[in-house]
Scaffold this active site. Structure first.
Site, PDB file in Angstrom:
ATOM      1  N   LYS A 208      -3.694 -11.376   4.987  1.00 39.73           N
ATOM      2  CA  LYS A 208      -2.438 -12.319   4.426  1.00 39.73           C
ATOM      3  C   LYS A 208      -1.494 -10.952   4.508  1.00 39.73           C
ATOM      4  CE  LYS A 208      -1.140 -13.239   0.397  1.00 39.73           C
ATOM      5  NZ  LYS A 208       0.498 -13.402   0.719  1.00 39.73           N
ATOM      6  N   GLY A 261      -4.508  -3.691  -3.062  1.00 40.08           N
ATOM      7  CA  GLY A 261      -3.339  -3.983  -3.770  1.00 40.08           C
ATOM      8  C   GLY A 261      -4.051  -4.263  -5.130  1.00 40.08           C
ATOM      9  N   SER A 262      -3.310  -5.048  -6.447  1.00 37.05           N
ATOM     10  CA  SER A 262      -3.680  -4.779  -8.178  1.00 37.05           C
ATOM     11  C   SER A 262      -5.037  -4.697  -8.863  1.00 37.05           C
ATOM     12  CB  SER A 262      -2.360  -5.610  -8.968  1.00 37.05           C
ATOM     13  OG  SER A 262      -3.118  -6.806  -8.407  1.00 37.05           O
ATOM     14  N   THR A 263      -4.682  -4.283  -9.609  1.00 37.89           N
ATOM     15  CA  THR A 263      -6.607  -4.441 -10.057  1.00 37.89           C
ATOM     16  C   THR A 263      -6.776  -5.492 -10.132  1.00 37.89           C
ATOM     17  OG1 THR A 263      -6.289  -2.037 -10.499  1.00 37.89           O
ATOM     18  CG2 THR A 263      -7.581  -2.996 -11.386  1.00 37.89           C
ATOM     19  N   GLU A 289      -8.427  -1.320  -2.723  1.00 33.31           N
ATOM     20  CA  GLU A 289      -8.501  -0.230  -3.307  1.00 33.31           C
ATOM     21  C   GLU A 289      -6.686  -0.487  -4.837  1.00 33.31           C
ATOM     22  OE1 GLU A 289      -8.942   3.215  -3.713  1.00 33.31           O
ATOM     23  OE2 GLU A 289     -10.866   2.296  -1.971  1.00 33.31           O
ATOM     24  N   CYS A 323       0.787   3.665  -4.628  1.00 31.58           N
ATOM     25  CA  CYS A 323      -0.019   3.400  -5.527  1.00 31.58           C
ATOM     26  C   CYS A 323      -0.140   5.065  -7.076  1.00 31.58           C
ATOM     27  CB  CYS A 323      -1.306   2.960  -5.135  1.00 31.58           C
ATOM     28  SG  CYS A 323      -1.735   3.875  -3.359  1.00 31.58           S
TER      29      CYS A 323
END
Ligand code: NAD
Length: 525
Positions: A208, A261-263, A289, A323
């Site tokens: 996705k 993606g984001s933390t 990551e 990033c």
């Protein structure tokens, strides 16, 4: 078997007058000339729905490039079923054949789909031609070719020792179940690498992508199919992240997640998996990551002109939406005046606008949500007493989501924009006293919860050594006298620790090893 020794794909400059520039321009015109209707791919079949989402360039959001079918939980279930149905044949196919498929995919990008892939990235992710070339076509080719070479090494490792009368073996099995590849908007190559690195090792995948990257994901999927990835091995669905997660993370055959993606999203996913752990056959592999708050530290001995070039490129290429982008910088007082003058001149020379005009260096940020978030930080910085905007600071979303490249100077080393990930063209600078280098190293290490990339500029060998030691855990990718972006597959394996991820280096053997579960076999004669 020997697989071809990989080398990095040569990068086209798209300089004026080159044949490549003309071909890329044609691909952009072609993409603009028709409205595309993008399906999902489940079990090799194109699946469309009545629920459509519009695709528009972030730099020209009133223009409709096309639309894509949005799925729901039914499609997630279908994708999982299709993956599990394909599993047996795929994992029993000899690795050399899997290797051939992914080598062919790399060749298809290099020779047939390069311009289409770059044009899709330029249009839907607002990336300029050079950034699209390095971050989508070339990096995707490199990921595929280098990963195939690491895969071959894994399957051809020296077996364990076997004393007389015994034959010890180590078998690299795919994971038992399916893998979920959940990918971000900002790098087409990362989006393509997450499903392919898992599939290469014999796994089946539900992929996705971010809604804002669907256009280039669709081009990649076409390439993977043409290269011979069998039906059901990689299933591409577009749907609401949490809704997909609800089905995936409750499924007994969930075997692992390959995430970038984001933390915040990764931590939420980790907790969900933890809460559901009793539902799975095996402990799922969790590879992620995530965010960054990447630094550049300049020492008084630095070549300050090189440092300025590294800082502005690191901060403003792709609008600071890498990033690895430089977003906090520490500069000694003795160099500040000269560096400031050059920095402001460099930034003033950047043209901002749409990606189809190749002279624009800065393009739009990805969407309205990101635009609004960045505008809020800029408004706050205009009000705060401990921050001063020394260039940029303006924004406008009439045509596209444009944020001016902005530099904030702060007297507070823990100012909000020194600590939080903004993900936009905003750089914050703190000027330190020349004799406070050691204290500044501590600040760099302690200011943010992330540890993705970082750089030190210094000519003094002792300072380089001091920074390398003091910042050992502050960055998974550490640069000496270079910008903190632009890791190349095969040269600088990429990934960070602390809040930046599990550090299972993308495009490296260690990453592929996360997608197999070894079986030790002892046979006695
Ligand atoms: P994001 O976290 O918003 O989205 C990533 C993916 O997760 C998307 O496909 C999204 O639809 C999905 N998602 C969002 N919420 C979800 C939920 N609750 N459940 C399941 N899925 C969900 O990230 P983004 O904005 O697409 O990408 C930018 C972020 O990615 C930045 O934080 C950046 O630092 C990070 N990033 C890290 C690396 C790295 O190598 N460390 C590389 C690229 C990007």
């Amino acid at each position: 078997f020997k697989v071809p020794t990989p080398t990095n794909e040569p990068i086209y400059s798209y300089a004026p007058g080159t044949k490549e520039r003309a071909l890329l321009k044609n691909a952009l015109v072609e993409a603009r000339s028709k409205e595309i209707d993008i399906p999902m791919y489940i079990g090799g079949k194109e699946v469309t729905t009545k629920n459509k989402k519009t695709i528009s360039p972030p730099h020209n959001h009133k223009h409709k490039l096309g639309e894509f079918s949005y799925g729901d939980t039914t499609h997630v279930k279908q994708a999982i079923d299709a993956a599990l149905a394909a599993k047996n044949d795929w994992e029993n196919l000899a690795w050399e054949h899997r290797a051939a498929i992914f080598l062919k995919a790399a060749d298809l990008i290099a020779t047939k789909y390069r311009y289409e892939l770059n044009a899709a990235t330029m249009l839907c992710q607002s990336k300029n031609a050079f950034q699209a070339e390095i971050d989508s076509a070339c990096e995707m080719i490199d990921f595929l070719r280098f990963n195939v070479s690491y895969m071959a090494e894994i399957y051809q490792q020296q077996p364990p020792i076997s004393p007389s009368g015994v034959w010890n073996r180590l078998e690299q099995r795919p994971l038992e179940g399916f893998i979920f590849a959940l990918t971000p908007f900002n790098f087409t190559a990362i989006a393509g690498n997450l499903p392919t690195s898992c599939a290469m090792m014999g796994n089946v995948v539900v992929w996705k992508p971010a809604d804002t990257q669907v256009y280039s994901a669709n081009v990649l999927m076409k390439i993977f199919k043409e290269a011979g990835v069998p039906d059901g091995v990689i299933n591409l669905i577009y749907a609401d992240g949490p809704e997909v997660g609800e089905v995936v993370f409750n499924h007994p055959d969930f075997a692992g997640i390959h995430f970038t993606g984001s933390t915040a999203v990764f931590q939420h996913i980790w907790k969900t998996i933890g809460n559901n752990i009793h539902k799975y056959k095996s402990y799922p592999r969790i590879v992620g990551e995530t965010g960054g708050k990447d630094f550049i530290l300049v020492h008084p001995s630095a070549d300050w002109q090189a440092a300025v070039t590294g800082i502005v490129r690191g901060a403003f290429e792709y609008q600071g939406q890498k990033c690895s982008a430089a977003s906090r910088t520490y500069i000694p007082k003795s160099l500040w005046s000269a560096m400031k003058e050059k920095m402001l001149a460099d930034v003033a020379s950047f043209k901002m606008g749409g990606t189809e005009d190749f002279s624009n260096f800065v393009n739009a940020v990805i969407d309205e949500k990101s635009f609004n978030k960045l505008a809020k930080y800029l408004d706050q910085a205009k009000k705060d007493k401990d921050s001063e905007i020394i260039c940029g600071g303006n924004y406008d979303k009439t045509e596209g989501y444009f944020i001016e490249p902005t530099i904030i100077l702060t007297s507070n080393p823990k100012y909000t924009t020194m600590c939080e990930e903004l993900f936009g063209p905003v750089l914050t600078i703190y000027v330190y006293e020349d004799d406070a280098f050691e204290a500044t190293l501590k600040l760099v290490d302690e200011t943010s919860p992330y540890a993705l990339t970082g750089a030190v500029f210094a000519q003094d060998r002792y300072a380089i050594e001091q920074a390398s030691v003091a910042l050992r855990n502050a960055a998974g990718n550490f640069y000496i006298n270079d910008k903190c972006t632009g890791a190349v597959v095969g040269q600088q394996p990429f990934g960070g620790a602390r809040g930046s991820g599990t550090n299972d280096k993308a495009g490296a053997m260690v990453n592929l090893l996360r997608w197999v579960s070894p079986r030790t076999i002892k046979e006695t004669f």
